[in-house]
Scaffold this motif. Structure first.
Motif, PDB file in Angstrom:
ATOM      1  N   CYS A 595       0.825  -1.218   0.000  1.00  0.00           N
ATOM      2  CA  CYS A 595       0.000   0.000   0.000  1.00  0.00           C
ATOM      3  C   CYS A 595       0.854   1.260   0.000  1.00  0.00           C
ATOM      4  CB  CYS A 595      -0.954   0.009   1.190  1.00  0.00           C
ATOM      5  SG  CYS A 595      -2.131  -1.332   1.174  1.00  0.00           S
ATOM      6  N   LEU A 596       2.012   1.123  -0.542  1.00  0.00           N
ATOM      7  CA  LEU A 596       2.897   2.278  -0.618  1.00  0.00           C
ATOM      8  C   LEU A 596       3.196   2.651  -2.060  1.00  0.00           C
ATOM      9  CD1 LEU A 596       5.429   1.689   2.278  1.00  0.00           C
ATOM     10  CD2 LEU A 596       3.422   3.171   2.202  1.00  0.00           C
ATOM     11  N   LYS A 597       2.384   2.173  -2.911  1.00  0.00           N
ATOM     12  CA  LYS A 597       2.527   2.583  -4.299  1.00  0.00           C
ATOM     13  C   LYS A 597       1.179   3.061  -4.786  1.00  0.00           C
ATOM     14  CE  LYS A 597       6.517  -0.208  -5.460  1.00  0.00           C
ATOM     15  NZ  LYS A 597       7.109  -1.187  -6.387  1.00  0.00           N
ATOM     16  N   LEU A 598       1.264   3.682  -5.883  1.00  0.00           N
ATOM     17  CA  LEU A 598       0.032   4.278  -6.387  1.00  0.00           C
ATOM     18  C   LEU A 598      -0.960   3.235  -6.854  1.00  0.00           C
ATOM     19  CD1 LEU A 598       1.510   7.307  -8.312  1.00  0.00           C
ATOM     20  CD2 LEU A 598       0.413   7.272  -6.083  1.00  0.00           C
ATOM     21  N   TYR A 599      -0.535   2.013  -6.903  1.00  0.00           N
ATOM     22  CA  TYR A 599      -1.512   0.971  -7.173  1.00  0.00           C
ATOM     23  C   TYR A 599      -2.607   1.012  -6.115  1.00  0.00           C
ATOM     24  CZ  TYR A 599       2.188  -1.024 -10.088  1.00  0.00           C
ATOM     25  OH  TYR A 599       3.163  -1.228 -11.027  1.00  0.00           O
ATOM     26  N   CYS A 600      -2.183   1.325  -4.961  1.00  0.00           N
ATOM     27  CA  CYS A 600      -3.135   1.351  -3.843  1.00  0.00           C
ATOM     28  C   CYS A 600      -3.947   2.647  -3.906  1.00  0.00           C
ATOM     29  CB  CYS A 600      -2.394   1.265  -2.516  1.00  0.00           C
ATOM     30  SG  CYS A 600      -3.474   1.389  -1.080  1.00  0.00           S
ATOM     31  N   ASP A 601      -5.194   2.482  -3.974  1.00  0.00           N
ATOM     32  CA  ASP A 601      -6.049   3.662  -4.049  1.00  0.00           C
ATOM     33  C   ASP A 601      -5.981   4.493  -2.774  1.00  0.00           C
ATOM     34  OD1 ASP A 601      -6.799   3.103  -6.578  1.00  0.00           O
ATOM     35  OD2 ASP A 601      -8.714   2.186  -6.043  1.00  0.00           O
ATOM     36  N   CYS A 602      -5.856   3.812  -1.699  1.00  0.00           N
ATOM     37  CA  CYS A 602      -5.777   4.559  -0.439  1.00  0.00           C
ATOM     38  C   CYS A 602      -4.567   5.475  -0.451  1.00  0.00           C
ATOM     39  CB  CYS A 602      -5.690   3.589   0.737  1.00  0.00           C
ATOM     40  SG  CYS A 602      -7.058   2.433   0.858  1.00  0.00           S
ATOM     41  N   PHE A 603      -3.472   4.881  -0.792  1.00  0.00           N
ATOM     42  CA  PHE A 603      -2.239   5.659  -0.823  1.00  0.00           C
ATOM     43  C   PHE A 603      -2.316   6.759  -1.872  1.00  0.00           C
ATOM     44  CE2 PHE A 603       2.090   6.324  -2.396  1.00  0.00           C
ATOM     45  CZ  PHE A 603       2.728   6.674  -1.232  1.00  0.00           C
ATOM     46  N   ALA A 604      -2.816   6.382  -3.004  1.00  0.00           N
ATOM     47  CA  ALA A 604      -2.903   7.362  -4.085  1.00  0.00           C
ATOM     48  C   ALA A 604      -3.813   8.515  -3.722  1.00  0.00           C
ATOM     49  CB  ALA A 604      -3.396   6.687  -5.360  1.00  0.00           C
ATOM     50  N   ASN A 605      -4.779   8.238  -2.905  1.00  0.00           N
ATOM     51  CA  ASN A 605      -5.705   9.286  -2.521  1.00  0.00           C
ATOM     52  C   ASN A 605      -5.262  10.011  -1.260  1.00  0.00           C
ATOM     53  OD1 ASN A 605      -7.434   8.826  -4.650  1.00  0.00           O
ATOM     54  ND2 ASN A 605      -8.521   7.215  -3.549  1.00  0.00           N
TER      55      ASN A 605
END
Length: 812
Positions: A595-605
């Motif tokens: 969850c530390l890449k932009l794949y992760c929506d949470c992180f990206a948001n």
DNA sequence: GAGTTTGAAACT
DNA sequence: CAGTTTCAAACTC
């Protein structure tokens, strides 16, 4: 002790770095209320501005020649002297650099009896007032009649404008106003000069606000280099500067200087203006907003530059402070939360509380330094009066040190949001602790307050931004999350208070402020272990703001709270906040990205993972270090990685479009694989999709839209039907609920037994047969059946009533 | 719920 | 910058 008065904090975000205001302010009426433009869209905001070092109104005179002109101005007496800075504590002004600007402050007050001593020195100009501070910066401050003339010798690194032509010395007239001058220079030591309110003077136009309220007005001038910006620490006696909450107009003149290079000079001038008017904002690329939170009582003799200490304010604890600066993924809200630093004998010690906002470094810094040596400071009477009920926020510190942030409960909360248009980040301004704050009791009546949000201009090194301050009413409560990670606790053993933004460059987040990723913990400034920065998701901030009394952390660590990571409802993909608010974000299912890449929506948001299904998640406060690193990596790769992909349309959603465009090849852009389609927008010319069907006239798209609409309608209908049915069932249950009460109660449903129903049905059938036998018309047959049904009901009711009466009599 | 498809993000 | 790989969501069955 109060590090920063609530009012001051509230003012802090306002108009920081407003360099344009300098020019706009007429000399004759420095306090004239120049309306500040409302926070505008990020698009409208100039991202980078080279501000001239000197503005006419300010009288900042940058000399192209970088002659080191050093002058020391010393004011002897703290009480009567125009400059009440006590010599005991000397703060070198970092302004002195290779290119040392000369800052001249000329109080022109005719009544001033203080002796101003100016000495030329090779090293730099030092200003000593009241024995408190010595300004080593190469500028001269001469106070006369509340006029401060800032003569700056343009540094080699001065802005181009300044370089191009030496600007004439500019005079700032502080008529009837207080002038706060903060210089932050290479040494990173801000200087705060306060000119006490002298009261009304003939020929001095008072603003309406002045007339209405005796609260003094302030002008804060901050001079300093961004890169070297450091909190004033120190050796200098504690100086509690409280800012008059009412009206500040901040004008910042900053030079954009390389961080490494010496002599970065920035001027931030905060000027009091009419409280409700917004001053025009000028931002200088290197954004260092320094504010001196100084509040002086009107009683103070005029022409005195005071490092005022708010009386009755003592910081009870908090040597270390950790500040959560949380980014908001929504369009850029930045709230700077100042954390109070503990001071002993706060009441007797002066606390220098330079508030620095270094946007270039994406850091807002509020610093408070305390020294053991008591410093006599002109205590602002108003400060005490302005003390309001506060909320205390305890922020965990390292080494057992505790931080406590007092957040005023009053309408003027110390926690304010700063929105940076185009940015998702959300910063919180921390409020400094006060003596009363620990108990949550106001030490005194609050006289002035800024209850309405004010737009704020924050300029970073490359960006100038209007930062609207969210009104207190909108503040939300933050559920603190346990801060166990070392990154979060930026610890410091010292009692300094620093919040807002780090004065020192933060390598972690170099991209411009607007790009700052959501949720980030800023590492402590180099050399200063006392400062901690944390960028946390916006929801933290919003929640914090709602919280009447929030404890972020206790001595060692934050209590783990399950609900801490509530996801922020932030505008996503161009959707309005309301839209996003209505629907909770989907939990992520990341397995490999931590969850530390932009794949992760949470992180990206810009959100922490919460209630997600991810594995090995690092997108939380416990892994803030890794998270920060990941954010930096993302920003290095794409400075706009955390910006919304869907830009705002000029006139509504119709103009919304994807910032980069999609690259769909097989989906026809009619599935949610397509980011455009997912955002409910049509593909644009910048899309590189193949076989796109997501355009206005596309029949496929229309069909899908119709289907989607129909499906939505069905869902709504079903939902409505369920709701109705549920209510009916509930109502039925209510009606049939057996109620045994004496008199007037409902009949027990137990009388409607199976036998009773069968008997009733038999009666109805019998009636139907009877009607059929007699060849009654259909209508008549129905009538007969209904009539029989009525009779049955009457009998049931009668029996039930009789039984109830019997029951009641038995119970009695 | 498992497997497949898809395209953005990340990597080379 | 282009091609490839990785990744997680969207989608299908």
């Amino acid at each position: 002790m109060d590090v920063v008065s609530p009012e001051l904090n509230s003012l802090l975000p306002d108009e920081i770095m407003d360099t344009e205001a300098i020019e706009d302010v007429p000399q004759s009426q420095p306090e004239s209320t120049t309306s500040q433009s409302e926070p505008s869209d990020d698009t409208s905001i100039p991202m980078e501005t080279d501000t001239p070092m000197a503005s006419e109104n300010l009288g900042l005179c940058s000399d192209a020649t970088s002659t080191e002109h050093t002058r020391a101005l010393t004011t002897s007496t703290a009480t009567d002297s125009p400059l009440s800075i006590s010599p005991g504590s000397q703060l070198p002004i970092s302004i002195s650099s290779t290119s040392s600007p000369i800052l001249t402050l000329k109080p022109t007050l005719a009544t001033s009896t203080a002796t101003t001593k100016t000495t030329d020195s090779v090293t730099g100009t030092s200003v000593t007032t009241s024995g408190l501070q010595k300004l080593t910066a190469p500028f001269t401050i001469s106070a006369a009649n509340h006029q401060i003339i800032l003569n700056k010798v343009a540094s080699s690194q001065a802005t181009e404008a300044a370089k191009s032509a030496g600007t004439p010395p500019q005079v700032i007239k502080q008529e009837g106003q207080k002038l706060l001058v903060t210089a932050i220079g290479k040494s990173g030591q801000p200087i705060v000069l306060q000119l006490p309110h002298t009261g009304n003077k003939p020929g001095i136009s008072q603003t309406a606000a002045d007339t209405k309220s005796p609260a003094p007005q302030f002008k804060v001038v901050t001079i300093g280099g961004r890169s070297d910006l450091k909190p004033v620490v120190g050796s200098v006696g504690n100086q509690v500067t409280t800012l008059q909450a009412q009206q500040l107009k901040t004008v910042q003149i900053a030079k954009k200087t390389p961080a490494s290079s010496a002599a970065p000079i920035k001027f931030i001038i905060t000027k009091t203006v009419n409280s409700k008017t917004l001053s025009p904002q000028t931002s200088v690329p290197p954004v260092i907003a320094g504010r001196v939170l100084t509040q002086s009582s009107p009683v103070i003799p005029p022409r005195t530059i005071n490092l005022s200490e708010p009386h009755n304010t003592s910081i009870q604890s908090l040597p270390g402070k950790k500040i959560a600066i949380s980014p908001l993924k929504t369009p850029s809200k930045v709230t700077v939360v100042s954390v109070a630093s503990p001071t002993s004998n706060a009441s007797q010690k002066s606390v220098a509380l330079p508030v620095n906002v270094a946007l270039g470094q994406q850091i807002l810094t509020v610093q408070q330094s305390t020294s053991a040596s008591p410093v006599k400071v002109a205590t602002s009477q108003s400060a005490a009066q302005n003390i309001k009920p506060v909320q205390s926020v305890a922020v965990g510190g390292v080494g057992g040190s505790q931080f406590k942030t007092i957040i005023p409960l009053a309408t003027q909360p110390n926690v304010q949001q700063i929105q940076v248009p185009g940015s998702r980040f959300h910063y919180v301004r921390l409020v400094t602790a006060t003596t009363a704050s620990s108990t949550g009791q106001p030490s005194g009546p609050s006289t002035s307050s800024i209850q309405t949000a004010k737009p704020m201009v924050v300029s970073t090194g490359a960006v100038r931004m209007s930062v609207p301050i969210v009104p207190p009413q909108t503040m939300k409560q933050v559920a603190p999350k346990p801060l166990t990670s070392a990154a979060q606790v930026v610890t410091t053993t010292q009692t300094q208070q620093r919040l807002i933004m780090p004065a020192t460059p933060l390598p972690q987040i170099q991209p411009n402020f607007t790009n700052l990723p959501p949720g980030t913990v800023l590492a402590p400034a180099p050399g200063g272990g006392n400062v901690g920065y944390a960028v946390v998701p916006a929801q933290y901030v919003t929640q914090l703001q709602q919280s009447p009394f929030v404890t972020l952390a206790s001595s060692s660590s934050f209590p783990a709270s399950a609900g801490i990571q509530t996801q922020a409802r932030l505008p996503l993909n161009g959707l309005s906040a309301a839209e996003t608010t209505s629907r909770p974000r989907k939990p992520c299912n990341c397995t490999k990205s931590q969850c530390l890449k932009l794949y992760c929506d949470c992180f990206a948001n810009g959100e922490f993972c919460n209630n997600c299904n991810c594995n090995n998640c690092f997108n939380n406060l416990e892994h803030e270090t890794e998270r920060l690193k990941a954010i930096k990596t993302c920003l290095d790769r794409n400075p706009e990685a955390f910006k919304p992909k869907i830009g705002k349309g000029k006139e509504g959603e119709a103009d919304r479009r994807h910032s980069k465009g999609c690259n769909c090849k097989r989906s026809g852009c009619l599935k949610n694989y397509c980011e455009c389609y997912e955002a409910k927008i049509m593909c644009s010319s910048i899309c590189k999709c193949i076989g796109c069907k997501n355009f206005e006239e596309s029949p496929e798209r229309k069909t899908l839209m119709h289907l989607a609409d129909a499906a939505e309608v069905r869902v709504q209908q079903q939902t409505a039907a369920k709701t109705k049915l549920s209510s009916q069932i509930s109502d039925l249950l209510m009606r049939t609920t057996p109620v045994v009460s004496s008199g007037g109660g409902r009949l027990p449903y137990t009388f409607v037994t199976k036998e009773v129903l069968e008997a009733t049905c038999e009666c109805l059938l019998e009636q139907a047969k009877k009607a059929e036998q007699t060849h009654q018309p259909r209508a008549e047959a129905e009538r007969m059946i209904l009539e029989e049904f009525g009779h049955c009901l009457m009998r049931i009711i009668s029996s039930a009533g009789k039984a109830k009466a019997d029951c009641a009599s038995i119970n009695c």
